[in-house]
Design an enzyme around this catalytic site. Structure first.
Site, short mmCIF file in Angstrom:
data_model
loop_
_atom_site.label_atom_id
_atom_site.label_comp_id
_atom_site.label_asym_id
_atom_site.label_seq_id
_atom_site.Cartn_x
_atom_site.Cartn_y
_atom_site.Cartn_z
N LYS A 1 0.84 -1.22 0.00
CA LYS A 1 0.00 0.00 0.00
C LYS A 1 0.86 1.26 0.00
CE LYS A 1 -2.47 2.57 3.60
NZ LYS A 1 -1.37 3.14 4.39
N ARG B 1 -3.47 10.54 3.17
CA ARG B 1 -2.28 11.40 3.26
C ARG B 1 -1.82 11.84 1.86
NH1 ARG B 1 -2.22 13.08 7.97
NH2 ARG B 1 -0.01 13.64 7.93
N CYS C 1 -5.14 7.78 9.21
CA CYS C 1 -5.47 7.18 10.51
C CYS C 1 -5.22 8.15 11.66
CB CYS C 1 -4.63 5.92 10.72
SG CYS C 1 -5.09 4.62 9.59
N ASP D 1 4.16 0.33 12.16
CA ASP D 1 3.02 -0.38 11.56
C ASP D 1 2.96 -1.85 11.99
OD1 ASP D 1 2.44 1.94 10.23
OD2 ASP D 1 3.40 1.33 8.36
#
Ligand code: EPZ
Length: 449
Positions: free
Chosen positions: A32, A105, A129, A319
């Site tokens: 991603k 973003r 997020c 992450d």
């Protein structure tokens, strides 16, 4: 917004409960955090066609394509998971997000392609997020150093270029921000003259962006001290690029498999992208077998607790801490996770606490571990978690608070007596077919649309 990869309503939910250990093979999708950056970087070219292969079928790609629609960029998604982009004739300098749920973003990374073409850009403030303040001050200061005049308005940014256009700059990032590094690399390419950016982030997806630009004819190099040199050019030659496997998806499935004492082969996963994380899992006693086509993760006996601090690459990635947190909840003993990148990324532990029916509740603290001081020291941010396992999750329903929390909560549900998970948009933004993939490994899980 109708054409998301994963059409769901606000009432859609996922139900999962404890089942057999996860067993089998899944294919890891494209990353991603690489695909959307290559998509935006392609827009600095004024002619030619780019083919991006191995795109993940995730909503973040669609949200970005919606922005492309507004700009008038021509593109095509092929059945073989490739995306063709023709950036030549985009014709608008203004974009907005359709709804707050569709904000990301990427709006920040559209500034340079738009402004270098039209001299003006109007983009929405970035969303993404909610895992901390996520300020954009580095982006603003850095772009100003390149000659961009920025007017901050409620909800959006209005930017103009002076008569001299974008000019090469020497800028030092206060912290190795991923997004700001990417933004300034693109600004350096479009600027007249030479650019040096100091204290850059060097995540694998950034290295892929640099490789992409180098292959497109840009003179760009990275020094050992995390500084990046770029010589501006308007001769960008687009061809083909292949998206690397998603390292966060890899660790998410690895953690899920290990938490159920399972044995999975993650086809496409790459060791070189995740050395530190594999080291942590190995330290815990996980079985790891690296093969040419992927990585096998398997339970080979009781796992040990660990203490980790998240860090910029090549450190342990922020992450990864959410998948790891759920795995640690199944490990006997006390583990600590010190989150030093985002100041509020333990929402998933807080929502799970009320569902714990045996074992200790998770503790989220606002101090740094004894003897250490991170950027959040003394600022009273909830950035240290204490996880003492094993815990058992009972029945209930929970709401996803952010993307990576989404998969972590799925994992927790797969260990529970039966949990319903809502607010799935955040999950599908970053994971391709997570329910289908978990199901194929034997998980007791259903998506109820
Ligand atoms: C990228 O976010 C990723 N997102 C995040 O992945 C990832 O967690 C993060 O990098 C760190 O690795 C994308 O690539 C789309 P940063 P980014 O700028 O670029 C502070 C996921 O789940 N900061 O590196 O937004 C910031 O607040 C997502 O896939 C400023 O203070 O992160 C944070 O504390 C979540 N001012 C730190 O820097 C700024 O202007 C690192 O943020 C910019 C950043």
């Amino acid at each position: 917004m109708s054409n998301f990869f994963s059409p769901i309503s606000k009432d859609s939910y996922i139900f999962a409960k404890k089942g057999n250990p996860l067993f089998g093979t899944v294919q890891i999708s494209g990353a991603k955090n690489m695909v959307t950056k290559i998509m935006t970087a392609s827009l600095i070219a004024t002619r030619g066609k780019l083919i991006i292969k191995n795109i993940p079928l995730i909503d973040e790609v669609f949200i970005t394509l919606n922005l492309f629609d507004q700009l008038g960029v021509k593109y095509k998604i092929n059945p073989d998971k490739s995306l063709e982009i023709e950036p030549g004739e985009f014709n608008s300098s203004r974009v907005r997000f359709a709804t707050e749920n569709e904000s990301n973003r990427i709006s920040l990374l559209l500034i340079v392609p738009i402004i270098s073409r039209f001299g003006e850009a109007i983009v929405p403030r970035p969303g993404g997020c909610k895992i901390g303040k996520r300020k954009i001050d580095y982006h603003i200061k850095g772009l100003e150093a390149f000659g961009v005049k920025i007017m901050e308005k409620p909800g959006f940014l209005h930017m103009k270029l002076g008569k001299k256009g974008l000019r090469g700059s020497h800028f030092r990032l206060p912290f190795p921000s991923v997004g700001a590094t990417e933004n300034f690399i693109m600004a350096g390419v479009c600027a007249k003259g030479e650019t040096i950016i100091d204290n850059c982030a060097v995540e694998p997806e950034i290295i892929e962006l640099i490789k992409f630009l180098q292959n497109a004819g840009v003179e760009i190099l990275i020094h050992g001290d995390r500084s990046i040199y770029i010589k501006g050019t308007n001769d960008i030659r687009l061809s083909e690029v292949v998206v690397i496997p998603d390292r966060v998806e890899t660790i998410s499935f690895a953690a899920a498999a290990l938490s159920t004492k399972g044995d999975v082969f993650l086809r496409g996963a790459r060791q070189d992208l995740m050395i530190t994380s594999l080291g942590i899992l190995e330290k815990m006693g996980a079985g790891i077998e690296v093969k040419e086509e992927g990585i096998r993760f398997f339970y080979k006996g009781p796992l040990k607790p660990v203490s980790v601090a998240t860090d910029v690459y090549p450190g342990f990635p922020t992450d990864f801490q959410q998948p790891l947190g759920i795995l640690l909840s199944q490990v006997k003993g006390r583990s600590l996770i010190h989150e030093t990148i985002f100041e509020d990324r333990f929402g998933y532990l807080k929502v799970l606490n009320p569902l714990i029916v045996s074992g200790k509740r998770f503790v989220v603290g606002k101090t740094c571990p004894q003897g250490t001081r991170c950027r959040f020291w003394g600022k009273k941010r909830p950035h240290l978690s204490e996880i003492e396992g094993p815990v058992r999750f009972g029945e209930g329903q929970i709401y996803i608070s952010d993307l990576r929390a989404g998969f972590a909560l799925l994992n927790a549900a797969c260990l529970s007596d039966g949990i319903k998970i809502y607010n799935l948009g955040l999950l599908f933004r970053g994971y391709e077919n997570p329910v289908g993939k978990l199901k194929s490994l034997g998980a007791n899980i259903e998506l109820i649309r």
